[in-house]
Design an enzyme around this catalytic site. Structure first.
Site, PDB file in Angstrom:
ATOM      1  N   THR A  58      -1.659 -42.871   5.605  1.00  0.00           N
ATOM      2  CA  THR A  58      -1.987 -41.469   5.316  1.00  0.00           C
ATOM      3  C   THR A  58      -2.226 -41.288   3.820  1.00  0.00           C
ATOM      4  O   THR A  58      -2.987 -40.419   3.410  1.00  0.00           O
ATOM      5  CB  THR A  58      -0.894 -40.511   5.829  1.00  0.00           C
ATOM      6  OG1 THR A  58       0.298 -40.690   5.070  1.00  0.00           O
ATOM      7  CG2 THR A  58      -0.618 -40.717   7.300  1.00  0.00           C
ATOM      8  N   HIS A 257       0.863  -1.313  13.694  1.00  0.00           N
ATOM      9  CA  HIS A 257       1.101   0.109  13.968  1.00  0.00           C
ATOM     10  C   HIS A 257       1.703   0.857  12.772  1.00  0.00           C
ATOM     11  O   HIS A 257       2.505   0.308  12.014  1.00  0.00           O
ATOM     12  CB  HIS A 257       2.052   0.257  15.160  1.00  0.00           C
ATOM     13  CG  HIS A 257       1.592  -0.483  16.383  1.00  0.00           C
ATOM     14  ND1 HIS A 257       0.389  -0.233  17.007  1.00  0.00           N
ATOM     15  CD2 HIS A 257       2.173  -1.480  17.099  1.00  0.00           C
ATOM     16  CE1 HIS A 257       0.244  -1.045  18.046  1.00  0.00           C
ATOM     17  NE2 HIS A 257       1.311  -1.814  18.118  1.00  0.00           N
TER      18      HIS A 257
END
Ligand SMILES: O=c1[nH]c(=O)c2[nH]c(=O)[nH]c2[nH]1
Length: 302
Positions: A58, A257
């Protein structure tokens, strides 16, 4: 006995910055991104038999990313993701697919004394431009572009009435409400057969991002919204009409909301209905409305 069912590995959170310095004008331009690479292929033995010979480390993947960024343009991110993915499937015969995700962060040029500054930038919000790509041997390159974390609010011009009512319904109908959401919008490109096909349409990626962003903002602002569902469908429909090379558009919109507060208990203060000015923003729960819209399949003639 067990068997390996799924195997992908790579480097996540690779942070990358690239500057372009125009020596003639002194103007510099910057790009900052966070990259995730995940490889697939004949890598089973690394899991099952401790065989590291099949492992492209990696760390190698990270270094490759830096080298490719030095050698190639990193914008548009769709192109850079395709360059990185193609590199891995073409360089390593046993790697058959490369998933590359790029998150591009905002660095917006500063204006100083009314003029664009040549080398200073600021972060104007957490919005990001995202690309999810898969380069797969023998198939091609699939790309999905996205806008994420674009926070918007309108203080009127949104209603929600006529919804199904039964003994579980408490929500009153409203003809005037606050509408706020954090836009996550994606568009899927037609499959590209090769890196050259991606290169051939490279300017289209920025055009599509600008169009999707403009349509999202303009529709949000100007639509007299009947619901989040209907407003987002209008956005999808316009994006499909304006970008020829995409097959599908999707949105995921939280409905953030804002609750009215009844203050009549305090000296009869009026703060509900048409008198409402002070609200309580809610962090949760929130509505979550999603859709994917594609082009209508043409009717086949018998
Ligand atoms: O636009 C909306 N869609 C809904 O499905 C819904 N449900 C709800 O309670 N409020 C809203 N608003």
């Amino acid at each position: 006995m067990s068997q390996l069912k799924y195997a992908r590995y790579g480097k996540d959170n690779i942070r990358l910055y690239k500057v372009d310095k125009d020596e003639k004008t002194g103007i510099q331009s910057v790009v900052e991104m966070t990259i995730c690479i995940l490889l697939e292929g004949d890598i089973e033995t690394s899991y099952t038999q401790a065989d590291n010979s099949v492992v492209v480390a990696t760390d190698t993947q990270k270094q490759t990313c830096y080298i490719l960024a030095k050698q190639h343009p990193v914008t548009p991110p769709e192109l850079f993701a395709s360059i990185v993915g193609t590199h891995f499937i073409e360089t390593y015969p046993h790697i058959h697919a490369a998933h590359v995700k790029i998150i591009q962060h905002r660095w917006t040029r500063m204006s100083v004394d009314g003029k664009p500054h040549p080398h200073s930038f600021y972060r104007d919000g957490e919005e990001v431009r995202v690309v999810e790509s898969v380069a797969r041997e023998g198939e091609g390159i699939s790309l999905r572009s996205k806008i994420e974390k674009l926070l918007v609010l309108k203080s009127t011009g949104s209603a929600f009435y006529g919804f199904h009512r039964d003994e579980y319904t408490q929500l009153p109908e409203t003809w005037d409400r606050i509408l706020s959401t954090e836009v996550e919008a994606g568009w899927k490109w037609k499959l590209f057969k090769s890196l050259n096909e991606v290169k051939a349409v490279a300017p289209k990626f920025d055009e599509a991002w600008h169009a999707a962003r403009e349509i999202t903002l303009q529709t949000f602002a100007t639509d007299n919204s009947a619901s989040v569902q209907n407003t987002m469908y209008k956005m999808c429909d316009q994006i499909l009409a304006s970008v020829r090379l995409i097959d599908a558009v999707d949105y995921s919109l939280p409905n953030k909301h804002y609750f009215e507060i009844d203050l009549s208990w305090h000296k009869g203060l009026k703060n509900t209905g048409k008198d409402a000015t002070v609200y309580a923003p809610q962090s949760n729960p929130n509505g979550l409305i999603q859709c994917t819209v594609t082009r209508k399949e043409p009717k086949t003639k018998l």
